[in-house]
Structure formats: structure tokens, C-alpha cells
Design a protein around this motif. Sequence first.
Motif, mmCIF file in Angstrom:
data_model
loop_
_atom_site.group_PDB
_atom_site.id
_atom_site.type_symbol
_atom_site.label_atom_id
_atom_site.label_comp_id
_atom_site.label_asym_id
_atom_site.label_seq_id
_atom_site.Cartn_x
_atom_site.Cartn_y
_atom_site.Cartn_z
ATOM 1 N N ALA A 55 15.583 -7.830 23.282
ATOM 2 C CA ALA A 55 15.299 -6.202 23.068
ATOM 3 C C ALA A 55 14.149 -6.167 22.007
ATOM 4 O O ALA A 55 13.214 -5.352 22.177
ATOM 5 N N ILE A 56 14.206 -6.855 21.141
ATOM 6 C CA ILE A 56 13.636 -6.796 19.986
ATOM 7 C C ILE A 56 12.157 -7.430 20.299
ATOM 8 O O ILE A 56 11.203 -6.738 19.758
ATOM 9 N N SER A 57 11.934 -8.268 20.848
ATOM 10 C CA SER A 57 10.648 -8.806 21.357
ATOM 11 C C SER A 57 10.032 -7.842 22.278
ATOM 12 O O SER A 57 8.828 -7.576 22.187
ATOM 13 N N THR A 58 10.761 -7.150 23.374
ATOM 14 C CA THR A 58 10.454 -6.221 24.252
ATOM 15 C C THR A 58 9.748 -4.994 23.535
ATOM 16 O O THR A 58 8.668 -4.580 23.669
ATOM 17 N N LYS A 59 10.477 -4.556 22.461
ATOM 18 C CA LYS A 59 10.065 -3.460 21.629
ATOM 19 C C LYS A 59 8.723 -3.844 20.722
ATOM 20 O O LYS A 59 7.750 -3.077 20.721
ATOM 21 N N ALA A 60 8.829 -4.969 20.331
ATOM 22 C CA ALA A 60 7.602 -5.602 19.560
ATOM 23 C C ALA A 60 6.190 -5.540 20.402
ATOM 24 O O ALA A 60 5.057 -4.906 19.856
ATOM 25 N N MET A 61 6.530 -6.119 21.610
ATOM 26 C CA MET A 61 5.320 -6.212 22.692
ATOM 27 C C MET A 61 4.883 -4.936 22.881
ATOM 28 O O MET A 61 3.699 -4.816 23.048
ATOM 29 N N ALA A 62 6.063 -4.035 23.227
ATOM 30 C CA ALA A 62 5.463 -2.549 23.631
ATOM 31 C C ALA A 62 4.684 -1.921 22.331
ATOM 32 O O ALA A 62 3.927 -1.024 22.736
#
Length: 157
Positions: free
Chosen positions: A141-148
Amino acid sequence: MTQHPNAELIQRFYSAFQQLDSRSMATCYHPQVRFSDPAFQGLQGQAAAGMWHMLCARAEDFSLTFEVLQADSQQGRARWVASYRFSQTGRRVVNHIEAEFRFADGLIIEHRDHFNLWRWSAQALGLKGLLLGWLPPVQKAISTKAMAGLAQWQRAQ
């Protein structure tokens, strides 16, 4: 003793980062560069340079130290520490990072940063990060939020 030109390239990259000069950082990257770290995974070309543009533009209370550990014609390594205020929570983060590089045509063509995402999340997110930051779904989720966030920032440019 003269440094290898690729050690000087790494030095130039992080010296520019210390000044939050993302344009100079981008000149160290090959047009086909690949970048990855625990938060930003699988960035290629302009997306990798765009990540540094975003991070430099958003930096708050930022400082950086670094050491070039090794560099030759094929690969290199560095250790760096970024200290900053995480803008989403206002919390202070001191992130210790190990970097690996591969070179082509006198530029960085591959850059991989390694750091403890659980330690980062405990600092950036507080108790929630400390208690849950080690869980793979939370790290995803941290990575997904960073990429978004990167995609949104790039669309706004």
C-alpha cells in the motif's frame, strides 16, 4: 589517487541532490535508466528522473550525506542518508539507504536503492507504521500510494 569517472558521476548525482537540483541529477541518468526502491518500483526513463523532480520539489527541512563506496566501468555502490520532514504527516524521517548502480555510455543506466521500509514507515507514519509497517500488504500500500502520487504529480507538470 584519481577516482574512476563513474565514482565522479555518483558524486555529481548526490552533490546535486544535496542542493535539491533535480535537473542536474537527471543529467547523470541514461535516457533508458531503470530505477527501483521499496516505494518506487520499476521506474524507467523519464519516470525515474520525474521521481527526483517531485521529491526535490516537495522536500521539507531536507539534508543529505553520502559516501561513494565503489565504482568501476560496470557498476558502483554508495551509501546515503536523507533527513527530511515527511509532508503527509509532518514527522521527521532519517532514512539510511544503500544504492547500487550500473553504467552505460558514461551514465547511470540502473539505480537500485535499498532501505528498511518498516523502519521508514515507523518514522513517517508513527505508531501505525511501527505496528503494521512490516506487513507485506501495508508495504504494498505504501508503494502503491507513492507510485500514484508520482503519476499525479507528473500529470500536473
